[in-house]
Design an enzyme around this catalytic site. Structure first.
Site, mmCIF file in Angstrom:
data_model
loop_
_atom_site.group_PDB
_atom_site.id
_atom_site.type_symbol
_atom_site.label_atom_id
_atom_site.label_comp_id
_atom_site.label_asym_id
_atom_site.label_seq_id
_atom_site.Cartn_x
_atom_site.Cartn_y
_atom_site.Cartn_z
ATOM 1 N N ASP A 271 -123.479 -60.502 -31.561
ATOM 2 C CA ASP A 271 -122.023 -60.374 -31.556
ATOM 3 C C ASP A 271 -121.405 -61.693 -31.097
ATOM 4 O O ASP A 271 -120.488 -61.713 -30.281
ATOM 5 C CB ASP A 271 -121.604 -59.209 -30.654
ATOM 6 C CG ASP A 271 -120.184 -58.716 -30.947
ATOM 7 O OD1 ASP A 271 -119.630 -59.091 -32.007
ATOM 8 O OD2 ASP A 271 -119.633 -57.971 -30.122
ATOM 9 N N GLU B 232 -110.893 -53.676 -23.644
ATOM 10 C CA GLU B 232 -111.339 -52.308 -23.887
ATOM 11 C C GLU B 232 -111.947 -52.244 -25.266
ATOM 12 O O GLU B 232 -111.288 -52.500 -26.265
ATOM 13 C CB GLU B 232 -110.155 -51.340 -23.768
ATOM 14 C CG GLU B 232 -110.551 -49.911 -24.032
ATOM 15 C CD GLU B 232 -109.583 -48.913 -23.397
ATOM 16 O OE1 GLU B 232 -108.479 -49.319 -23.010
ATOM 17 O OE2 GLU B 232 -109.961 -47.731 -23.309
ATOM 18 N N GLY B 233 -113.233 -51.960 -25.312
ATOM 19 C CA GLY B 233 -113.903 -51.845 -26.604
ATOM 20 C C GLY B 233 -114.286 -50.396 -26.860
ATOM 21 O O GLY B 233 -113.916 -49.502 -26.097
ATOM 22 N N LYS C 117 -117.579 -53.870 -15.900
ATOM 23 C CA LYS C 117 -117.525 -53.157 -17.172
ATOM 24 C C LYS C 117 -118.041 -51.755 -16.928
ATOM 25 O O LYS C 117 -119.141 -51.564 -16.405
ATOM 26 C CB LYS C 117 -118.393 -53.850 -18.229
ATOM 27 C CG LYS C 117 -118.313 -53.176 -19.609
ATOM 28 C CD LYS C 117 -119.301 -53.762 -20.606
ATOM 29 C CE LYS C 117 -118.667 -54.832 -21.469
ATOM 30 N NZ LYS C 117 -119.538 -55.276 -22.595
ATOM 31 N N PHE D 197 -117.119 -49.165 -26.537
ATOM 32 C CA PHE D 197 -118.196 -48.679 -25.680
ATOM 33 C C PHE D 197 -117.949 -48.928 -24.196
ATOM 34 O O PHE D 197 -118.852 -48.743 -23.393
ATOM 35 C CB PHE D 197 -119.520 -49.313 -26.107
ATOM 36 C CG PHE D 197 -119.813 -49.072 -27.549
ATOM 37 C CD1 PHE D 197 -120.272 -47.837 -27.979
ATOM 38 C CD2 PHE D 197 -119.604 -50.068 -28.484
ATOM 39 C CE1 PHE D 197 -120.524 -47.596 -29.314
ATOM 40 C CE2 PHE D 197 -119.856 -49.841 -29.835
ATOM 41 C CZ PHE D 197 -120.314 -48.600 -30.246
ATOM 42 N N GLY D 198 -116.756 -49.349 -23.842
ATOM 43 C CA GLY D 198 -116.511 -49.570 -22.430
ATOM 44 C C GLY D 198 -115.179 -50.237 -22.135
ATOM 45 O O GLY D 198 -114.489 -50.718 -23.037
ATOM 46 N N VAL D 199 -114.832 -50.236 -20.860
ATOM 47 C CA VAL D 199 -113.602 -50.869 -20.399
ATOM 48 C C VAL D 199 -113.971 -51.941 -19.382
ATOM 49 O O VAL D 199 -114.879 -51.742 -18.575
ATOM 50 C CB VAL D 199 -112.656 -49.842 -19.744
ATOM 51 C CG1 VAL D 199 -111.277 -50.453 -19.530
ATOM 52 C CG2 VAL D 199 -112.561 -48.579 -20.567
HETATM 53 P P1 ADP Z 1 -116.091 -55.731 -24.775
HETATM 54 O O1 ADP Z 1 -115.927 -56.757 -25.849
HETATM 55 O O2 ADP Z 1 -117.210 -54.798 -25.038
HETATM 56 O O3 ADP Z 1 -114.823 -55.050 -24.421
HETATM 57 P P2 ADP Z 1 -116.751 -57.982 -23.025
HETATM 58 O O4 ADP Z 1 -117.994 -58.063 -22.214
HETATM 59 O O5 ADP Z 1 -116.658 -58.875 -24.211
HETATM 60 O O6 ADP Z 1 -116.537 -56.456 -23.418
HETATM 61 O O7 ADP Z 1 -115.525 -58.258 -22.055
HETATM 62 C C1 ADP Z 1 -114.188 -58.075 -22.473
HETATM 63 C C2 ADP Z 1 -113.310 -59.212 -21.990
HETATM 64 O O8 ADP Z 1 -113.348 -59.307 -20.571
HETATM 65 C C3 ADP Z 1 -113.764 -60.569 -22.486
HETATM 66 O O9 ADP Z 1 -113.230 -60.882 -23.741
HETATM 67 C C4 ADP Z 1 -113.246 -61.499 -21.403
HETATM 68 O O10 ADP Z 1 -111.888 -61.804 -21.635
HETATM 69 C C5 ADP Z 1 -113.348 -60.661 -20.156
HETATM 70 N N1 ADP Z 1 -114.595 -60.941 -19.429
HETATM 71 C C6 ADP Z 1 -115.801 -60.356 -19.604
HETATM 72 N N2 ADP Z 1 -116.728 -60.859 -18.764
HETATM 73 C C7 ADP Z 1 -116.107 -61.798 -18.032
HETATM 74 C C8 ADP Z 1 -116.511 -62.683 -16.960
HETATM 75 N N3 ADP Z 1 -117.758 -62.702 -16.483
HETATM 76 N N4 ADP Z 1 -115.571 -63.496 -16.426
HETATM 77 C C9 ADP Z 1 -114.300 -63.489 -16.886
HETATM 78 N N5 ADP Z 1 -113.866 -62.692 -17.878
HETATM 79 C C10 ADP Z 1 -114.741 -61.846 -18.451
HETATM 80 MG MG MG Z 2 -116.611 -58.618 -26.302
#
Ligand code: ADP
Ligand code: MG
Length: 353
Positions: free
Chosen positions: A168, A30-31, A56, A33-35
């Site tokens: 990033d 969960e960041g 996401k 800008f999104g979950v």
């Molecule tokens: P944010 O950092 O904006 O929350 P991310 O795109 O980095 O979003 O995704 C958050 C977490 O979800 C990642 O750190 C990873 O652990 C998991 N994740 C994201 N995309 C994938 C994927 N395609 N396959 C497996 N895990 C993923």
């Molecule tokens: Mg990320």
């Protein structure tokens, strides 16, 4: 044919999805800008308990993140997680949300792997299926780190050659793909922003200060104001050559290299401390080394020893990536051709992948 026409046709023949097609599973992140959730298709409940897709739900930056992922899919598919589909989900209650779907690549990010005491041997077990000819020790660790760095730089070069700057790059955004048995980049949520805003002023909320290069602007403020997206996402080669915005990512990748070489820097808190020291040395790694080496503990000394192997070729690469001036940093493509990756042992490893 026009690129946009091809994209349109390609999209027409791909399955499309809507909200009700997905069953939500575990929350992965969960960041601001999104979950992010692990999900499966409702129609096709996977035999496994957990879904084989990732969702996401994004707010503001979702539209550009979809656009970025579509572009990566067509231009450099192997660099990033396998994107399936993205759409806008209108909701009167929660406001509009962008839904982005990827294939689930695997359980672990480079960050997770680095938190283990076993690192980098835990990675070796994943990327190499043959028994190493080297005894456990610096040289073997160096070879594993080389392999990881090569994969990161390969993915980064793909993005940069496509005209995308990620902005990033950090271990949390590098996922181990079980399918391809290699590391891939995820999270193009910040990639877009620099090309969207006038003067390419980065949104500070989007920058992770632990991995961000010192430059505040990755494009010169003299640059004529950017056209609106999605045209803005393709920078003209001339502007690119003038500003070398890709070197921002190279700096972050350099910090990951450093973090992998020094076990004492595996955690983010220690990296924050390192950044303070480096800033005090005016971002000069050589000066930093001079300042810390005389009173270095065994962990720090071991890191220098690793980078000093083979005539210091690793240290040479690291210092060409982590430099104050973007213009003086090596490109991802040039880094791949650096002699650090050019050893006989490594050739053997690359055949095995
Ligand atoms: P944010 O950092 O904006 O929350 P991310 O795109 O980095 O979003 O995704 C958050 C977490 O979800 C990642 O750190 C990873 O652990 C998991 N994740 C994201 N995309 C994938 C994927 N395609 N396959 C497996 N895990 C993923
Ligand atoms: Mg990320």
């Amino acid at each position: 044919f026009d690129m946009f026409f091809l994209a349109f046709v390609e999209r027409l023949f791909r399955p499309s999805f809507r909200k009700d097609d997905f069953v939500l599973g575990k929350k992965l992140g969960e960041g601001a800008f999104g979950v992010v959730y692990r999900v499966s298709l409702a129609k096709k409940p996977s035999s496994k308990r957990e879904g084989d897709l990732v969702l996401k739900k994004a707010t503001e930056y979702g539209a550009v993140e979809i656009w970025m992922n579509e572009r990566v899919r067509r231009a450099c598919a192997n660099s990033c997680a396998d994107f399936v589909y993205g759409f806008l989900e209108r909701s009167s209650k929660k406001g509009d949300e962008y839904w982005l779907i990827w294939r689930f690549e695997g359980e672990t990010t480079l960050y997770d792997l680095m938190q283990s005491k076993e690192f980098p041997y835990n990675v070796e077990a994943m990327i190499l299926n043959e028994v190493q000819d080297l005894p456990k020790g610096l040289e073997r660790e160096n070879r594993i780190i080389q392999t990881i760095m090569r994969q990161i730089l390969f993915a980064l070069d793909g993005l940069h050659s496509t005209g995308i700057v990620h902005r990033d790059i950090k271990p949390q955004n590098i996922i181990f793909s079980e399918g391809s048995q290699s590391f891939k980049i995820i999270d193009l949520g910040a990639a877009a922003d620099l090309r969207v805003g006038i003067n390419y002023i980065p949104n500070e909320f989007l920058l992770d200060p632990r991995y961000a290069a010192p430059e505040q602007y990755i494009m010169s403020t003299q640059t004529p104001s950017a056209p609106s997206p999605p045209v803005a996402t393709i920078l003209s080669p001339v502007l690119w050559q003038m500003n070398l915005p890709d070197r921002f990512d190279v700096y972050s990748a350099g910090l990951i290299f450093l973090q992998m070489a020094f076990p004492g820097l595996h955690t983010d808190n220690s990296l924050i401390q390192f950044n303070r020291q480096l800033k005090r040395c005016d971002y000069d790694l050589v000066a930093w080394r001079k300042s810390v080496e005389p009173r270095a503990g065994p962990e720090l000394r071991r890191g220098f020893e690793l980078l000093d192997l083979d005539g210091g070729i690793g240290w040479e690469l690291l210092t060409s990536m982590v430099r104050y001036k973007a213009r003086q940093r090596i490109s991802a493509k040039a880094a791949l051709a650096h002699p650090y990756f050019d050893r006989e042992g490594l050739l053997v490893l690359s055949f095995m992948q």
